[in-house]
Design a protein around this motif. Structure first.
Motif, PDB file in Angstrom:
ATOM      1  N   LEU A   1      26.536  22.387  34.290  1.00  0.00           N
ATOM      2  CA  LEU A   1      27.270  23.347  33.480  1.00  0.00           C
ATOM      3  C   LEU A   1      26.691  24.717  33.814  1.00  0.00           C
ATOM      4  CD1 LEU A   1      27.604  21.701  29.949  1.00  0.00           C
ATOM      5  CD2 LEU A   1      29.285  21.799  31.804  1.00  0.00           C
ATOM      6  N   TYR A   2      27.574  25.713  33.841  1.00  0.00           N
ATOM      7  CA  TYR A   2      27.184  27.088  34.143  1.00  0.00           C
ATOM      8  C   TYR A   2      27.602  27.981  32.987  1.00  0.00           C
ATOM      9  CZ  TYR A   2      26.333  25.684  38.956  1.00  0.00           C
ATOM     10  OH  TYR A   2      25.841  25.080  40.087  1.00  0.00           O
ATOM     11  N   LEU A   3      26.813  29.025  32.757  1.00  0.00           N
ATOM     12  CA  LEU A   3      27.069  29.970  31.682  1.00  0.00           C
ATOM     13  C   LEU A   3      27.209  31.365  32.278  1.00  0.00           C
ATOM     14  CD1 LEU A   3      27.187  30.138  28.523  1.00  0.00           C
ATOM     15  CD2 LEU A   3      24.776  30.780  28.634  1.00  0.00           C
ATOM     16  N   ILE A   4      28.330  32.020  31.965  1.00  0.00           N
ATOM     17  CA  ILE A   4      28.544  33.407  32.373  1.00  0.00           C
ATOM     18  C   ILE A   4      28.324  34.278  31.146  1.00  0.00           C
ATOM     19  CG2 ILE A   4      30.174  35.120  33.252  1.00  0.00           C
ATOM     20  CD1 ILE A   4      31.762  32.709  34.461  1.00  0.00           C
ATOM     21  N   GLU A   5      27.380  35.188  31.243  1.00  0.00           N
ATOM     22  CA  GLU A   5      27.159  36.175  30.187  1.00  0.00           C
ATOM     23  C   GLU A   5      27.949  37.421  30.584  1.00  0.00           C
ATOM     24  OE1 GLU A   5      23.014  36.756  29.219  1.00  0.00           O
ATOM     25  OE2 GLU A   5      22.610  34.669  29.795  1.00  0.00           O
ATOM     26  N   VAL A   6      29.015  37.714  29.819  1.00  0.00           N
ATOM     27  CA  VAL A   6      29.891  38.837  30.138  1.00  0.00           C
ATOM     28  C   VAL A   6      29.152  40.147  29.867  1.00  0.00           C
ATOM     29  CG1 VAL A   6      32.068  39.988  29.546  1.00  0.00           C
ATOM     30  CG2 VAL A   6      31.964  37.474  29.653  1.00  0.00           C
ATOM     31  N   ARG A   7      29.182  41.037  30.845  1.00  0.00           N
ATOM     32  CA  ARG A   7      28.549  42.353  30.712  1.00  0.00           C
ATOM     33  C   ARG A   7      29.572  43.443  30.413  1.00  0.00           C
ATOM     34  NH1 ARG A   7      24.043  40.040  29.923  1.00  0.00           N
ATOM     35  NH2 ARG A   7      22.620  39.755  31.640  1.00  0.00           N
ATOM     36  N   ARG A   8      30.772  43.327  31.006  1.00  0.00           N
ATOM     37  CA  ARG A   8      31.854  44.297  30.751  1.00  0.00           C
ATOM     38  C   ARG A   8      33.175  43.538  30.719  1.00  0.00           C
ATOM     39  NH1 ARG A   8      31.262  49.601  34.250  1.00  0.00           N
ATOM     40  NH2 ARG A   8      32.494  50.430  32.531  1.00  0.00           N
ATOM     41  N   TRP A   9      34.131  44.050  29.913  1.00  0.00           N
ATOM     42  CA  TRP A   9      35.417  43.384  29.681  1.00  0.00           C
ATOM     43  C   TRP A   9      36.527  44.424  29.664  1.00  0.00           C
ATOM     44  CZ3 TRP A   9      36.739  38.314  29.245  1.00  0.00           C
ATOM     45  CH2 TRP A   9      37.976  38.017  28.672  1.00  0.00           C
ATOM     46  N   TRP A  10      37.567  44.213  30.464  1.00  0.00           N
ATOM     47  CA  TRP A  10      38.720  45.110  30.502  1.00  0.00           C
ATOM     48  C   TRP A  10      39.993  44.314  30.286  1.00  0.00           C
ATOM     49  CZ3 TRP A  10      34.857  45.051  34.150  1.00  0.00           C
ATOM     50  CH2 TRP A  10      34.119  46.226  34.325  1.00  0.00           C
ATOM     51  N   LEU A  11      40.964  44.941  29.629  1.00  0.00           N
ATOM     52  CA  LEU A  11      42.301  44.383  29.465  1.00  0.00           C
ATOM     53  C   LEU A  11      43.294  45.262  30.220  1.00  0.00           C
ATOM     54  CD1 LEU A  11      42.224  43.593  25.663  1.00  0.00           C
ATOM     55  CD2 LEU A  11      42.406  41.906  27.496  1.00  0.00           C
ATOM     56  N   ILE A  12      44.444  44.680  30.564  1.00  0.00           N
ATOM     57  CA  ILE A  12      45.528  45.477  31.123  1.00  0.00           C
ATOM     58  C   ILE A  12      45.866  46.540  30.084  1.00  0.00           C
ATOM     59  CG2 ILE A  12      47.958  45.456  31.786  1.00  0.00           C
ATOM     60  CD1 ILE A  12      47.522  42.545  32.732  1.00  0.00           C
ATOM     61  N   ASP A  13      45.975  47.788  30.526  1.00  0.00           N
ATOM     62  CA  ASP A  13      46.299  48.885  29.615  1.00  0.00           C
ATOM     63  C   ASP A  13      47.816  48.982  29.501  1.00  0.00           C
ATOM     64  OD1 ASP A  13      46.535  51.177  28.130  1.00  0.00           O
ATOM     65  OD2 ASP A  13      45.104  52.326  29.318  1.00  0.00           O
ATOM     66  N   THR A  14      48.334  48.478  28.409  1.00  0.00           N
ATOM     67  CA  THR A  14      49.788  48.423  28.217  1.00  0.00           C
ATOM     68  C   THR A  14      50.362  49.699  27.614  1.00  0.00           C
ATOM     69  OG1 THR A  14      49.452  47.398  26.061  1.00  0.00           O
ATOM     70  CG2 THR A  14      49.785  45.915  27.944  1.00  0.00           C
ATOM     71  N   ARG A  15      49.521  50.680  27.310  1.00  0.00           N
ATOM     72  CA  ARG A  15      50.003  51.880  26.606  1.00  0.00           C
ATOM     73  C   ARG A  15      50.957  52.728  27.423  1.00  0.00           C
ATOM     74  NH1 ARG A  15      44.172  54.009  25.073  1.00  0.00           N
ATOM     75  NH2 ARG A  15      44.018  53.458  27.267  1.00  0.00           N
ATOM     76  N   THR A  16      50.750  52.845  28.726  1.00  0.00           N
ATOM     77  CA  THR A  16      51.571  53.753  29.522  1.00  0.00           C
ATOM     78  C   THR A  16      52.323  53.082  30.668  1.00  0.00           C
ATOM     79  OG1 THR A  16      49.697  54.283  30.942  1.00  0.00           O
ATOM     80  CG2 THR A  16      50.056  55.708  29.007  1.00  0.00           C
ATOM     81  N   TRP A  17      52.150  51.794  30.858  1.00  0.00           N
ATOM     82  CA  TRP A  17      52.744  51.135  32.018  1.00  0.00           C
ATOM     83  C   TRP A  17      54.270  51.267  32.052  1.00  0.00           C
ATOM     84  CZ3 TRP A  17      56.126  47.375  33.557  1.00  0.00           C
ATOM     85  CH2 TRP A  17      56.038  47.005  34.904  1.00  0.00           C
ATOM     86  N   GLU A  18      54.912  51.114  30.927  1.00  0.00           N
ATOM     87  CA  GLU A  18      56.385  51.187  30.919  1.00  0.00           C
ATOM     88  C   GLU A  18      56.897  52.569  31.319  1.00  0.00           C
ATOM     89  OE1 GLU A  18      58.688  49.345  27.897  1.00  0.00           O
ATOM     90  OE2 GLU A  18      57.176  47.809  27.540  1.00  0.00           O
ATOM     91  N   GLN A  19      56.105  53.620  31.117  1.00  0.00           N
ATOM     92  CA  GLN A  19      56.542  54.961  31.504  1.00  0.00           C
ATOM     93  C   GLN A  19      56.302  55.252  32.980  1.00  0.00           C
ATOM     94  OE1 GLN A  19      54.477  54.739  28.551  1.00  0.00           O
ATOM     95  NE2 GLN A  19      56.382  54.550  27.414  1.00  0.00           N
ATOM     96  N   ASP A  20      55.110  54.936  33.498  1.00  0.00           N
ATOM     97  CA  ASP A  20      54.784  55.374  34.857  1.00  0.00           C
ATOM     98  C   ASP A  20      54.520  54.246  35.850  1.00  0.00           C
ATOM     99  OD1 ASP A  20      52.221  54.481  34.212  1.00  0.00           O
ATOM    100  OD2 ASP A  20      51.424  56.495  33.927  1.00  0.00           O
TER     101      ASP A  20
END
Length: 186
Positions: free
Chosen positions: A152-171
């Motif tokens: 078994l392996y464990l990944i300790e997340v250091r940074r996390w990003w999500l798709i930025d949906t705020r402006t995608w529909e415009q540009d």
């Protein structure tokens, strides 16, 4: 001057973090696999698709693999990893509102034999929620310790990003927005 008896307006940053946290929870509930990126000692990149268990606050992933797999060998020499999760649109076609994804960076290591008791059932219950399927596929703890070939392996997340949906529909520019790790402890 604002009347001090009136409640303060909601903090925009706090509302945005709550929205991103909610999206992260939905994504983790819906995505069955993560893509894990590693780099060999020679500098060759590799991506493996893996089933996982999510362990929140602090954010961590748990997965199982063979020690001889390419990504396991890469992690043995360099524990820095990157990865992503993705949930697609509906069956009738691409529903942009239903698409979501995340990217992360972290540090990965084998679960120590002393910690195997704690993580063993968490992993198998997440990957095989059906008890009969879990009984069929679950490796005993003895098969996850040296000299056995699985771990078994464990990944300790250091940074996390999500798709930025705020402006995608415009540009139509594909951006990411980072969710602070402190938001995972809520």
């Amino acid at each position: 001057m604002r009347d001090s008896t009136q409640p303060s307006p909601p903090d925009v940053a706090e509302e945005e973090a709550k929205s991103l946290t909610d999206r992260t929870e939905r994504l983790l509930a819906q995505a069955r696999y993560l893509n894990l990126a590693t780099v060999s000692p020679e500098g060759s990149p590799w991506v493996a698709t893996l089933e996982y268990a999510w362990l929140g606050g602090p954010p961590r992933f748990l997965y199982g693999s063979a020690t001889g797999s390419r990504h396991s060998r890469d992690i043995a020499s360099s524990p820095e990893v990157g990865g992503s999760l993705f949930v697609g649109g509906g069956a009738a076609g691409l529903e942009v509102a239903a698409v979501d994804g995340a990217q992360f960076t972290g540090v990965c290591s084998e679960v120590a034999a002393a910690d195997l008791e704690r993580y063993h059932s968490l992993f198998y219950e997440a990957v095989f929620p059906d008890e009969a399927e879990r009984a069929r596929w679950m490796l005993p703890q003895s098969s996850l310790r040296a000299p056995a070939v699985h771990r078994l392996y464990l990944i300790e997340v250091r940074r996390w990003w999500l798709i930025d949906t705020r402006t995608w529909e415009q540009d139509r520019i594909d951006r990411r927005v980072e969710l602070p790790l402190t938001a995972f402890g809520r």
